[in-house]
Motif scaffolding. Structure first.
Motif, PDB file in Angstrom:
ATOM      1  N   MET A   1      76.476  22.508  26.759  1.00 19.61           N
ATOM      2  CA  MET A   1      77.303  22.610  27.947  1.00 19.61           C
ATOM      3  C   MET A   1      76.407  22.956  29.133  1.00 19.61           C
ATOM      4  N   LYS A   2      76.700  22.367  30.275  1.00 21.60           N
ATOM      5  CA  LYS A   2      75.908  22.624  31.473  1.00 21.60           C
ATOM      6  C   LYS A   2      76.522  23.749  32.292  1.00 21.60           C
ATOM      7  N   TYR A   3      75.628  24.569  32.835  1.00 23.04           N
ATOM      8  CA  TYR A   3      76.009  25.675  33.712  1.00 23.04           C
ATOM      9  C   TYR A   3      75.126  25.651  34.943  1.00 23.04           C
ATOM     10  N   MET A   4      75.697  26.092  36.055  1.00 21.00           N
ATOM     11  CA  MET A   4      74.919  26.302  37.267  1.00 21.00           C
ATOM     12  C   MET A   4      74.745  27.799  37.424  1.00 21.00           C
ATOM     13  N   LEU A   5      73.505  28.232  37.546  1.00 24.01           N
ATOM     14  CA  LEU A   5      73.174  29.631  37.776  1.00 24.01           C
ATOM     15  C   LEU A   5      72.723  29.737  39.222  1.00 24.01           C
ATOM     16  N   MET A   6      73.422  30.531  39.999  1.00 25.20           N
ATOM     17  CA  MET A   6      73.178  30.589  41.439  1.00 25.20           C
ATOM     18  C   MET A   6      72.650  31.948  41.859  1.00 25.20           C
ATOM     19  N   VAL A   7      71.561  31.922  42.626  1.00 24.57           N
ATOM     20  CA  VAL A   7      70.962  33.124  43.189  1.00 24.57           C
ATOM     21  C   VAL A   7      71.401  33.204  44.645  1.00 24.57           C
ATOM     22  N   LEU A   8      71.833  34.388  45.061  1.00 27.37           N
ATOM     23  CA  LEU A   8      72.356  34.573  46.411  1.00 27.37           C
ATOM     24  C   LEU A   8      71.344  35.282  47.299  1.00 27.37           C
ATOM     25  N   GLY A   9      71.529  35.193  48.600  1.00 23.64           N
ATOM     26  CA  GLY A   9      70.674  35.884  49.549  1.00 23.64           C
ATOM     27  C   GLY A   9      71.286  35.849  50.929  1.00 23.64           C
ATOM     28  N   LYS A  10      70.607  36.495  51.857  1.00 17.85           N
ATOM     29  CA  LYS A  10      71.006  36.526  53.264  1.00 17.85           C
ATOM     30  C   LYS A  10      69.806  36.148  54.107  1.00 17.85           C
ATOM     31  N   ILE A  95      70.328  24.340  37.079  1.00 16.43           N
ATOM     32  CA  ILE A  95      71.311  23.699  36.213  1.00 16.43           C
ATOM     33  C   ILE A  95      70.666  23.731  34.832  1.00 16.43           C
ATOM     34  N   VAL A  96      71.357  24.322  33.880  1.00 11.88           N
ATOM     35  CA  VAL A  96      70.837  24.411  32.516  1.00 11.88           C
ATOM     36  C   VAL A  96      71.824  23.758  31.565  1.00 11.88           C
ATOM     37  N   ASP A  97      71.311  23.254  30.482  1.00  9.80           N
ATOM     38  CA  ASP A  97      72.140  22.662  29.434  1.00  9.80           C
ATOM     39  C   ASP A  97      71.914  23.499  28.193  1.00  9.80           C
ATOM     40  N   VAL A  98      72.888  24.342  27.877  1.00 12.93           N
ATOM     41  CA  VAL A  98      72.763  25.337  26.806  1.00 12.93           C
ATOM     42  C   VAL A  98      73.985  25.267  25.897  1.00 12.93           C
ATOM     43  N   PRO A  99      73.896  25.872  24.711  1.00 10.19           N
ATOM     44  CA  PRO A  99      75.015  25.773  23.772  1.00 10.19           C
ATOM     45  C   PRO A  99      76.300  26.459  24.243  1.00 10.19           C
ATOM     46  N   ASP A 100      76.163  27.561  25.000  1.00 13.32           N
ATOM     47  CA  ASP A 100      77.360  28.331  25.345  1.00 13.32           C
ATOM     48  C   ASP A 100      77.095  29.273  26.520  1.00 13.32           C
ATOM     49  N   PHE A 101      78.179  29.932  26.966  1.00 15.46           N
ATOM     50  CA  PHE A 101      78.080  30.866  28.089  1.00 15.46           C
ATOM     51  C   PHE A 101      77.135  32.012  27.769  1.00 15.46           C
ATOM     52  N   ALA A 102      77.121  32.465  26.541  1.00 12.58           N
ATOM     53  CA  ALA A 102      76.252  33.593  26.185  1.00 12.58           C
ATOM     54  C   ALA A 102      74.791  33.284  26.500  1.00 12.58           C
ATOM     55  N   ARG A 103      74.341  32.066  26.194  1.00 11.04           N
ATOM     56  CA  ARG A 103      72.956  31.696  26.495  1.00 11.04           C
ATOM     57  C   ARG A 103      72.748  31.592  28.006  1.00 11.04           C
ATOM     58  N   ALA A 104      73.718  31.030  28.721  1.00  8.74           N
ATOM     59  CA  ALA A 104      73.617  30.955  30.185  1.00  8.74           C
ATOM     60  C   ALA A 104      73.511  32.359  30.776  1.00  8.74           C
ATOM     61  N   ALA A 105      74.277  33.294  30.226  1.00  8.22           N
ATOM     62  CA  ALA A 105      74.234  34.678  30.704  1.00  8.22           C
ATOM     63  C   ALA A 105      72.881  35.323  30.416  1.00  8.22           C
ATOM     64  N   GLU A 106      72.277  35.009  29.278  1.00  4.18           N
ATOM     65  CA  GLU A 106      70.934  35.532  28.976  1.00  4.18           C
ATOM     66  C   GLU A 106      69.924  35.058  30.015  1.00  4.18           C
ATOM     67  N   PRO A 124      73.968  39.785  42.286  1.00  4.19           N
ATOM     68  CA  PRO A 124      74.225  39.222  40.955  1.00  4.19           C
ATOM     69  C   PRO A 124      73.896  37.735  40.936  1.00  4.19           C
ATOM     70  N   VAL A 125      73.660  37.214  39.757  1.00  2.00           N
ATOM     71  CA  VAL A 125      73.474  35.776  39.571  1.00  2.00           C
ATOM     72  C   VAL A 125      74.831  35.216  39.159  1.00  2.00           C
ATOM     73  N   VAL A 126      75.301  34.236  39.887  1.00  2.00           N
ATOM     74  CA  VAL A 126      76.596  33.614  39.602  1.00  2.00           C
ATOM     75  C   VAL A 126      76.381  32.538  38.545  1.00  2.00           C
ATOM     76  N   VAL A 127      77.190  32.580  37.481  1.00  6.37           N
ATOM     77  CA  VAL A 127      77.121  31.582  36.413  1.00  6.37           C
ATOM     78  C   VAL A 127      78.446  30.838  36.396  1.00  6.37           C
ATOM     79  N   GLN A 128      78.374  29.523  36.568  1.00  2.94           N
ATOM     80  CA  GLN A 128      79.595  28.729  36.614  1.00  2.94           C
ATOM     81  C   GLN A 128      79.405  27.455  35.806  1.00  2.94           C
ATOM     82  N   PRO A 129      80.356  27.160  34.912  1.00  4.23           N
ATOM     83  CA  PRO A 129      80.254  25.904  34.151  1.00  4.23           C
ATOM     84  C   PRO A 129      80.311  24.703  35.082  1.00  4.23           C
ATOM     85  N   VAL A 130      79.562  23.667  34.725  1.00  2.00           N
ATOM     86  CA  VAL A 130      79.637  22.390  35.421  1.00  2.00           C
ATOM     87  C   VAL A 130      80.844  21.652  34.850  1.00  2.00           C
TER      88      VAL A 130
END
Length: 138
Positions: A1-10, A95-106, A124-130
């Motif tokens: 499953m693909k997830y987008m991991l987003m880093v925020l800033g100002k 954008i990562v392609d990982v088995p599940d949310f747990a891996r995306a969270a790691e 925080p790093v925002v994790v959202q499924p694609v």
């Protein structure tokens, strides 16, 4: 499953990285920048080696962003932005392609552990499924 991991800033964070301190954003030293780049490079290399890497980019400072709408004739209407109301903006992503949310969270936790100068804001790093139901994912 693909997830987008987003880093925020100002914008103040980008200014601090170029040596200009402000309230809540201490100036970064060359050593601080090197530590951040080394951390992120190692993460990117590990994701590529594991086959989980799809894409990832750091973005330019927010003051270079523009807002685009369309006029009545459909032509683009471009204005400066984002505006001051934005608390944080997207500073970079993976954008990562990982088995599940747990891996995306790691992976997100590892990105979050990036070294920062003392007193620098830590977002925080925002994790959202694609969304794969639209048929437009790559």
């Amino acid at each position: 499953m693909k997830y987008m991991l987003m880093v925020l800033g100002k914008q103040a964070d980008y200014d601090a990285m170029s040596g200009k301190a402000s309230s809540g954003s201490p100036a970064w030293s060359e050593a601080d920048l090197k530590a951040m780049f080394d951390h992120m490079s190692a993460l990117n290399d590990d994701l590529a080696e594991s086959g989980e890497w799809v894409d990832g980019q750091g973005l330019t400072e927010p003051r270079q962003a523009r807002l685009v709408t369309a006029g009545a004739d459909g032509a683009p209407v471009i204005s400066d932005g984002p505006y001051g109301e934005a608390k944080e903006v997207l500073a970079g992503y993976w954008i990562v392609d990982v088995p599940d949310f747990a891996r995306a969270a790691e992976i997100a936790a590892r990105a979050y552990a990036c070294p920062l100068p003392e007193g620098a804001p830590h977002y925080p790093v925002v994790v959202q499924p694609v969304d794969t139901t639209s048929g437009t994912e790559t």
